[in-house]
Design an enzyme around this catalytic site. Structure first.
Site, mmCIF file in Angstrom:
data_model
loop_
_atom_site.group_PDB
_atom_site.id
_atom_site.type_symbol
_atom_site.label_atom_id
_atom_site.label_comp_id
_atom_site.label_asym_id
_atom_site.label_seq_id
_atom_site.Cartn_x
_atom_site.Cartn_y
_atom_site.Cartn_z
ATOM 1 N N HIS A 146 0.816 -1.223 0.000
ATOM 2 C CA HIS A 146 0.000 0.000 0.000
ATOM 3 C C HIS A 146 0.850 1.273 0.000
ATOM 4 O O HIS A 146 0.348 2.354 -0.327
ATOM 5 C CB HIS A 146 -0.911 0.042 1.234
ATOM 6 C CG HIS A 146 -2.003 -0.983 1.228
ATOM 7 N ND1 HIS A 146 -2.835 -1.173 0.152
ATOM 8 C CD2 HIS A 146 -2.383 -1.883 2.174
ATOM 9 C CE1 HIS A 146 -3.695 -2.146 0.433
ATOM 10 N NE2 HIS A 146 -3.429 -2.598 1.640
ATOM 11 N N ASP A 186 -2.767 -10.547 -2.121
ATOM 12 C CA ASP A 186 -3.328 -9.989 -0.892
ATOM 13 C C ASP A 186 -4.786 -9.606 -1.159
ATOM 14 O O ASP A 186 -5.141 -9.216 -2.273
ATOM 15 C CB ASP A 186 -2.532 -8.757 -0.479
ATOM 16 C CG ASP A 186 -2.896 -8.223 0.904
ATOM 17 O OD1 ASP A 186 -2.149 -8.486 1.859
ATOM 18 O OD2 ASP A 186 -3.929 -7.537 1.018
ATOM 19 N N HIS A 188 -6.383 -7.089 -0.327
ATOM 20 C CA HIS A 188 -6.519 -5.666 -0.626
ATOM 21 C C HIS A 188 -5.699 -5.307 -1.867
ATOM 22 O O HIS A 188 -4.653 -5.896 -2.126
ATOM 23 C CB HIS A 188 -6.040 -4.817 0.555
ATOM 24 C CG HIS A 188 -6.753 -5.097 1.836
ATOM 25 N ND1 HIS A 188 -6.248 -5.945 2.801
ATOM 26 C CD2 HIS A 188 -7.938 -4.651 2.307
ATOM 27 C CE1 HIS A 188 -7.095 -6.004 3.814
ATOM 28 N NE2 HIS A 188 -8.134 -5.236 3.535
ATOM 29 N N ASP A 279 -4.479 -12.551 3.750
ATOM 30 C CA ASP A 279 -5.726 -12.106 4.362
ATOM 31 C C ASP A 279 -6.943 -12.476 3.522
ATOM 32 O O ASP A 279 -8.073 -12.155 3.900
ATOM 33 C CB ASP A 279 -5.706 -10.602 4.655
ATOM 34 C CG ASP A 279 -5.040 -9.790 3.573
ATOM 35 O OD1 ASP A 279 -4.733 -10.347 2.508
ATOM 36 O OD2 ASP A 279 -4.799 -8.585 3.793
#
Length: 655
Positions: A146, A186, A188, A279
């Protein structure tokens, strides 16, 4: 220090494994619990040790990255901040600095950990590129995907994978690494990595993630499938944005087989770097998906067929200690043996998964001819029951709300939703299905109600989106549809003594402008046109979920038979489980041929908030208003001119 056991000398594959306790010194300054904590990598290391994995690997210690390598993707200001933020001179302002970023904490150990994480991924990537190692796994934290050029966010300080990729391309040309495939699995979106290689055709960035039309963290449009890169990098940025949670092995493997692997075959990467967040694993408190260790092992094993097996995995997210440990162990077994672990898991992809896959293939087909062919109907018709989206209609957080607030609400919602929809099985990456419905569905499927629509659902094609899934012209996002996709048994129109009005600033379905509400209190001076569709009580519950931002996605009815039977006396039932939604109030409007008529609107308390100005009254968007007008005209209730006047009066008349 490097440790190579006698056992590792005898194996065919030389696999690197990097772990360092010093990265555990990055933790919350007050010691409070946080999902991204030191126990994540400790749990992984303990699991690997118990399984004897380190004895079969080349075990490496972490190395700090040099500023000059970090500066290849991050700004000088950002590097200066991360380098110095853990020093004593920042003691009194460290927390304030962290609060200026999205989902970041800082302490005395943060700088060291950030440099170690970035340097560790450089180290393993360099060794794999040189051929000293066949592949490697860097168990690092804080995560990185991120982090953007000038900003830490989403638990990430430095973008570890981007730094390592830039290092290979720009600092080690003699190694012959000219093309890098970055796979980000991931849950996200890897927004930071995407932006760093947005115009670079040397890097094919691939991210599969929960997106939900920009409502899932990082809560923007960066992860949508239309974001394909720019200039020379056009076509080298591939996003696969899930429309809903609960995606599992079958969904991911379908994406691998029908997007990633065909493109990788054309791209021919020299090395693969995986942003290995776990995740999306079953049981993760933030992800809400259902990938198993077996699923991760199959995905990784399929990638081993490219780049001569030169693969580097760098840990990103993953917040369930058991899930993350088991998933990493499964991946290590693949790196060591070049075959997936034994096991079985879920089956057919969701219908929404096929929809996303086909949209991505169509968008990228101009750049990758292998994606141009249409997928056979026989394949895409194999699908699991729909996974209900958290939200899919007018009752949504408005654009004005900040992304981190939306994300935090969604993450709180997802704490208890990790429950498999069905008992499914995968063999050799291919799916076989055997589904079971919740008992309440069978019971409620035998009870009919009239669902009375006063807004965009007055137009039948729009209402059918809630039953059969999809979207119509003017809508910016699709609906997930109901479990029972049978159309309404009957449709009729009636008028009721209630006031139609429009409020709220904007929605993600229709954009800027108000949406329709019906005052739950009757008034003989008012007249509202409502379209009644006879559907089952089971279908109505699915509509309720799609019309609201649910606070709980457990498989139970929001409106059961007991509540239905009491609606005639109560006249209005506010559904506690849907309180955060705009349409959580079920209003009883009488009966038609002995079948209850129900509509869904706001509560009387909300009406008072509209009157006081706490909630804004606003004219609807043109596309939204046109949908209401089409419903009224095609339903033969009003002429186009009369329908326009009806909407105009409802939009401008004071409450």
């Amino acid at each position: 220090m490097e440790v190579e056991s006698s056992e590792s000398k005898t194996i065919k594959r030389r696999v690197g494994l990097l772990y360092d306790d010093r990265m555990c010194k990055h933790h919350t300054p007050d010691g409070d619990h946080h999902p991204e904590n030191p126990y994540r990598i400790k749990a992984i290391w303990n699991k690997l040790q118990k399984a004897g994995i380190p004895r079969r690997c080349v075990v490496l210690n972490a190395k700090e990255a040099e500023d000059k390598y970090i500066l290849s993707v991050h700004s000088k200001n950002h590097v200066n901040l991360i380098r110095n933020v853990s020093t004593k001179q920042f003691d009194l302002r460290r927390n304030r600095i962290a609060s200026n970023f999205n989902s970041i904490y800082l302490n005395e150990g943060s700088s060291k950990a950030a440099y170690l994480a970035a340097g560790s991924v450089i180290e393993v990537a360099d060794r794999v590129a040189k051929g000293e190692l066949n592949s490697a796994f860097a168990v690092v934290r804080p995560p990185g995907h991120h982090a953007e050029q000038d900003e830490a966010m989403g638990f990430c300080l430095y973008n570890n994978v981007a730094i390592a990729a830039s290092f290979l391309l720009n600092e080690r040309p003699e190694l012959g690494i000219n093309k890098i495939l970055i796979v980000d699995w991931d849950v996200h979106h890897g927004n930071g990595t995407q932006k760093m290689f947005w115009k670079d055709p040397r890097v094919l960035f691939f991210s599969v993630h929960r997106h939900e039309f920009g409502t899932f963290y990082p809560a923007n449009d960066d992860g949508f499938y239309t974001m394909i890169g720019e200039g020379p990098g056009a076509g080298y940025n591939i996003n696969v944005p899930w429309e809903n949670g609960r995606c599992g092995d079958a969904d991911y493997l379908a994406v691998w087989d029908h997007i990633l692997l065909p493109v990788a075959k054309e791209f021919v990467p020299d090395i693969i770097i995986v942003s290995a967040g776990f995740d999306a694993a079953a049981g993760d408190p933030l992800g809400g998906c259902h990938v198993t260790p077996y699923g991760y092992s199959v995905m990784l094993n399929k990638l081993m067929d490219f780049a001569q097996g030169k693969i580097v995995l760098a840990l990103e997210g993953g917040y369930n200690l058991e899930s993350i440990s088991n998933s990493v162990l499964a991946c290590m077994e693949v790196l060591l043996e070049h075959k997936p672990i034994s096991g079985s898991s879920e089956a057919y992809p969701f219908e929404s998964t096929w929809r996303v896959i086909q949209a991505v293939r169509h968008k990228l087909s101009a750049f990758w001819p292998t994606l141009a062919d249409e997928l056979p109907t026989k394949l895409t018709s194999q699908k699991a029951p729909p996974a209900h989206m958290i939200s899919s209609s007018d009752s949504e957080d408005e654009y004005e709300k900040t992304p981190d607030v939306v994300s935090e609400n969604l993450e709180a919602v997802l704490q208890d939703v990790i429950e498999p929809l069905s008992k499914l099985k995968v063999e050799d990456g291919h799916a076989i299905v055997a589904t079971e419905s919740a008992p309440w569905r069978s019971e409620l499927s035998k009870v009919d109600v009239w669902y009375a629509s006063f807004g965009s659902n007055m137009w039948k094609p729009r209402f059918l989106c809630y039953i059969q899934g999809g979207q119509v012209e003017g809508m910016k996002k699709a609906c997930s549809g109901s479990m029972d996709r049978n159309p309404p048994k009957e449709t009729l129109w009636k008028t009721f003594p209630h006031r139609l009005f429009f409020g709220r600033n904007s929605t993600r379905t229709w954009g800027t402008g108000g949406v329709a509400f019906l005052n739950p209190e009757s008034n003989d001076q008012e007249k509202a046109y409502l379209c009644l569709n006879r559907i089952t009580l089971e279908q109505l519950n699915d509509v309720l979920l799609q019309e609201n931002v649910a606070t709980d996605e457990k498989d139970f009815p929001f409106l059961d038979i007991t509540a239905l039977n009491s609606s005639a006396d109560k006249r209005s039932i506010s559904l506690e489980a849907l309180k955060k939604g705009w349409y959580h109030n079920v209003v009883y409007l009488g009966k038609e041929r002995n079948t209850p008529i129900l509509t869904i609107t706001c509560s009387p308390l909300d009406v008072e908030s509209f009157k006081s100005g706490e909630f804004p009254l606003r004219v609807p968007a043109v596309e939204y208003a046109n949908t209401l007008i089409r419903g009224l005209v095609e339903g033969e209730q009003l002429s186009e001119k009369e329908a326009m006047a009806y909407i105009h009066e409802a939009s401008t008349k004071k409450l």
